[in-house]
Design a protein around this motif. Sequence first.
Motif, PDB file in Angstrom:
ATOM      1  N   GLU A 206       0.813  -1.220   0.000  1.00 38.26           N
ATOM      2  CA  GLU A 206       0.000   0.000   0.000  1.00 38.26           C
ATOM      3  C   GLU A 206       0.846   1.270   0.000  1.00 38.26           C
ATOM      4  N   ASP A 207       0.537   2.149  -0.954  1.00 37.06           N
ATOM      5  CA  ASP A 207       1.086   3.511  -0.988  1.00 37.06           C
ATOM      6  C   ASP A 207       2.613   3.553  -1.001  1.00 37.06           C
ATOM      7  N   TRP A 208       3.251   2.489  -1.501  1.00 38.91           N
ATOM      8  CA  TRP A 208       4.714   2.431  -1.540  1.00 38.91           C
ATOM      9  C   TRP A 208       5.320   2.598  -0.142  1.00 38.91           C
ATOM     10  N   ARG A 209       4.603   2.168   0.887  1.00 42.28           N
ATOM     11  CA  ARG A 209       5.128   2.292   2.266  1.00 42.28           C
ATOM     12  C   ARG A 209       6.077   1.119   2.540  1.00 42.28           C
ATOM     13  N   ILE A 210       7.117   1.036   1.742  1.00 43.13           N
ATOM     14  CA  ILE A 210       7.990  -0.129   1.813  1.00 43.13           C
ATOM     15  C   ILE A 210       9.233   0.125   2.661  1.00 43.13           C
ATOM     16  N   ARG A 211       9.557  -0.880   3.453  1.00 49.05           N
ATOM     17  CA  ARG A 211      10.882  -0.979   4.049  1.00 49.05           C
ATOM     18  C   ARG A 211      11.626  -2.053   3.259  1.00 49.05           C
ATOM     19  N   LEU A 212      12.856  -2.287   3.621  1.00 48.88           N
ATOM     20  CA  LEU A 212      13.708  -3.163   2.825  1.00 48.88           C
ATOM     21  C   LEU A 212      13.101  -4.551   2.634  1.00 48.88           C
ATOM     22  N   ALA A 213      12.653  -5.177   3.717  1.00 45.34           N
ATOM     23  CA  ALA A 213      12.113  -6.536   3.608  1.00 45.34           C
ATOM     24  C   ALA A 213      10.881  -6.576   2.705  1.00 45.34           C
ATOM     25  N   ASP A 214      10.091  -5.498   2.720  1.00 47.02           N
ATOM     26  CA  ASP A 214       8.880  -5.463   1.895  1.00 47.02           C
ATOM     27  C   ASP A 214       9.203  -5.445   0.413  1.00 47.02           C
ATOM     28  N   THR A 215      10.106  -4.577  -0.003  1.00 40.72           N
ATOM     29  CA  THR A 215      10.407  -4.484  -1.428  1.00 40.72           C
ATOM     30  C   THR A 215      11.146  -5.714  -1.926  1.00 40.72           C
ATOM     31  N   VAL A 216      12.038  -6.284  -1.104  1.00 44.06           N
ATOM     32  CA  VAL A 216      12.730  -7.511  -1.511  1.00 44.06           C
ATOM     33  C   VAL A 216      11.719  -8.641  -1.692  1.00 44.06           C
ATOM     34  N   ALA A 217      10.813  -8.784  -0.742  1.00 44.40           N
ATOM     35  CA  ALA A 217       9.788  -9.825  -0.846  1.00 44.40           C
ATOM     36  C   ALA A 217       8.945  -9.647  -2.107  1.00 44.40           C
ATOM     37  N   ASP A 218       8.662  -8.409  -2.456  1.00 43.68           N
ATOM     38  CA  ASP A 218       7.800  -8.068  -3.583  1.00 43.68           C
ATOM     39  C   ASP A 218       8.590  -8.040  -4.891  1.00 43.68           C
ATOM     40  N   LEU A 219       9.531  -8.983  -5.039  1.00 49.80           N
ATOM     41  CA  LEU A 219      10.305  -9.138  -6.278  1.00 49.80           C
ATOM     42  C   LEU A 219      11.025  -7.853  -6.657  1.00 49.80           C
ATOM     43  N   ALA A 220      11.527  -7.142  -5.644  1.00 50.70           N
ATOM     44  CA  ALA A 220      12.217  -5.866  -5.857  1.00 50.70           C
ATOM     45  C   ALA A 220      11.337  -4.867  -6.592  1.00 50.70           C
ATOM     46  N   SER A 221      10.033  -4.938  -6.298  1.00 49.41           N
ATOM     47  CA  SER A 221       9.045  -3.996  -6.864  1.00 49.41           C
ATOM     48  C   SER A 221       9.021  -4.015  -8.389  1.00 49.41           C
ATOM     49  N   ASN A 222       9.183  -5.187  -8.974  1.00 49.83           N
ATOM     50  CA  ASN A 222       9.186  -5.239 -10.441  1.00 49.83           C
ATOM     51  C   ASN A 222       7.780  -5.088 -11.002  1.00 49.83           C
ATOM     52  N   GLY A 223       7.703  -4.536 -12.213  1.00 53.31           N
ATOM     53  CA  GLY A 223       6.436  -4.405 -12.911  1.00 53.31           C
ATOM     54  C   GLY A 223       6.576  -4.888 -14.343  1.00 53.31           C
ATOM     55  N   ALA A 224       7.390  -4.170 -15.119  1.00 57.41           N
ATOM     56  CA  ALA A 224       7.661  -4.535 -16.517  1.00 57.41           C
ATOM     57  C   ALA A 224       8.903  -3.782 -16.968  1.00 57.41           C
ATOM     58  N   VAL A 225       9.403  -4.161 -18.155  1.00 60.10           N
ATOM     59  CA  VAL A 225      10.531  -3.441 -18.730  1.00 60.10           C
ATOM     60  C   VAL A 225      10.330  -3.326 -20.231  1.00 60.10           C
ATOM     61  N   VAL A 226      10.577  -2.127 -20.743  1.00 66.00           N
ATOM     62  CA  VAL A 226      10.534  -1.869 -22.184  1.00 66.00           C
ATOM     63  C   VAL A 226      11.974  -1.769 -22.664  1.00 66.00           C
ATOM     64  N   LEU A 227      12.304  -2.542 -23.692  1.00 66.04           N
ATOM     65  CA  LEU A 227      13.685  -2.616 -24.158  1.00 66.04           C
ATOM     66  C   LEU A 227      13.867  -1.894 -25.488  1.00 66.04           C
ATOM     67  N   GLY A 228      14.944  -1.117 -25.584  1.00 63.70           N
ATOM     68  CA  GLY A 228      15.312  -0.476 -26.829  1.00 63.70           C
ATOM     69  C   GLY A 228      16.022  -1.457 -27.750  1.00 63.70           C
ATOM     70  N   THR A 229      16.591  -0.933 -28.817  1.00 65.43           N
ATOM     71  CA  THR A 229      17.289  -1.765 -29.804  1.00 65.43           C
ATOM     72  C   THR A 229      18.557  -2.346 -29.205  1.00 65.43           C
ATOM     73  N   PRO A 230      18.725  -3.684 -29.241  1.00 66.39           N
ATOM     74  CA  PRO A 230      19.964  -4.267 -28.715  1.00 66.39           C
ATOM     75  C   PRO A 230      21.136  -3.985 -29.637  1.00 66.39           C
ATOM     76  N   LEU A 231      22.249  -3.595 -29.029  1.00 67.07           N
ATOM     77  CA  LEU A 231      23.468  -3.295 -29.777  1.00 67.07           C
ATOM     78  C   LEU A 231      24.613  -4.139 -29.235  1.00 67.07           C
ATOM     79  N   PRO A 232      25.553  -4.548 -30.101  1.00 64.28           N
ATOM     80  CA  PRO A 232      26.717  -5.276 -29.590  1.00 64.28           C
ATOM     81  C   PRO A 232      27.501  -4.395 -28.624  1.00 64.28           C
ATOM     82  N   VAL A 233      27.994  -4.987 -27.554  1.00 67.13           N
ATOM     83  CA  VAL A 233      28.814  -4.234 -26.611  1.00 67.13           C
ATOM     84  C   VAL A 233      30.097  -3.795 -27.311  1.00 67.13           C
ATOM     85  N   ASP A 234      30.454  -2.537 -27.088  1.00 63.82           N
ATOM     86  CA  ASP A 234      31.664  -1.964 -27.685  1.00 63.82           C
ATOM     87  C   ASP A 234      32.723  -1.842 -26.593  1.00 63.82           C
ATOM     88  N   PRO A 235      33.796  -2.603 -26.666  1.00 66.86           N
ATOM     89  CA  PRO A 235      34.827  -2.532 -25.618  1.00 66.86           C
ATOM     90  C   PRO A 235      35.437  -1.140 -25.469  1.00 66.86           C
TER      91      PRO A 235
END
Length: 264
Positions: free
Chosen positions: A147-176
């Motif tokens: 509720e209301d983002w009233r999180i302490r550490l144990a709460d957010t860890v339990a809640d999958l680190a507060s994950n929701g979704a992720v939108v990904l941009g274009t993948p590029l090869p890593v450039d050293p």
Amino acid sequence: MNQSIGQARDRARALYEARAKRVPIAPFTDQDPSLDMADGYAVQQELTAMLLADGEAVVGYKAGLTSAPMQQMFGVDTPDYGPVFASTVLANGSIVSTEAFIAPKVEAEIVFRLGSPLRGPGVTTGQARAAVAEVMAGLEIVDSRIEDWRIRLADTVADLASNGAVVLGTPLPVDPAVDYRLLGMAFSRGGTLVATGAGAAALGDPAAVVAWLANTLGEHGTVLEAGQLIMTGALHAAVPLSAGDAFIAEFDRLGAVTLAVDEP
């Protein structure tokens, strides 16, 4: 640990139902302020098992609390982590509905995809950097079943680190030749700049986040596998997400990633 296996399972079930019904629950730490990070991970493990039983698949990991201000807020000196599920990975330009979440916020971050496995402990930042095959701009939607983002550490860890979704941009090869610590980012909502950041906001170096994850998971026998996504943590403070919003994060070298929110 300050809870029994039965209590961890009961708390995981409460979070599972909160996710399914989109109805938040009171923080676990309201009832038991002694709950710590280990207790949170015990709940997270039980919750992950429930979701995997439903047919979910873990496609990577997200790191949270990777910036000094966030660690200070929670009174810790280490990041936290949670699994990334296949159903939560969205394409660039996706349109989402607020009805899919409870109290969503958006963060821009650097996302890696591993080209080779990493088995900790003992993984160095250099080894982590060498194991990464692709890099992309990312927009993470964080959400809290508390509720209301009233999180302490144990709460957010339990809640999958507060994950929701992720939108990904274009993948590029890593450039050293590219120092991803110095990658700049401008984040806008509705055409208005609302935040800026750089790769170094994530634990000083986004590759250090990969090493930290490999080592932390390795202590529990988990290997980071080739092909897995690694979300390295927000480069700025999270921004609330509302119906009608349009977000764009423009990264030096990585290009832009966009997200729109349905009107009600």
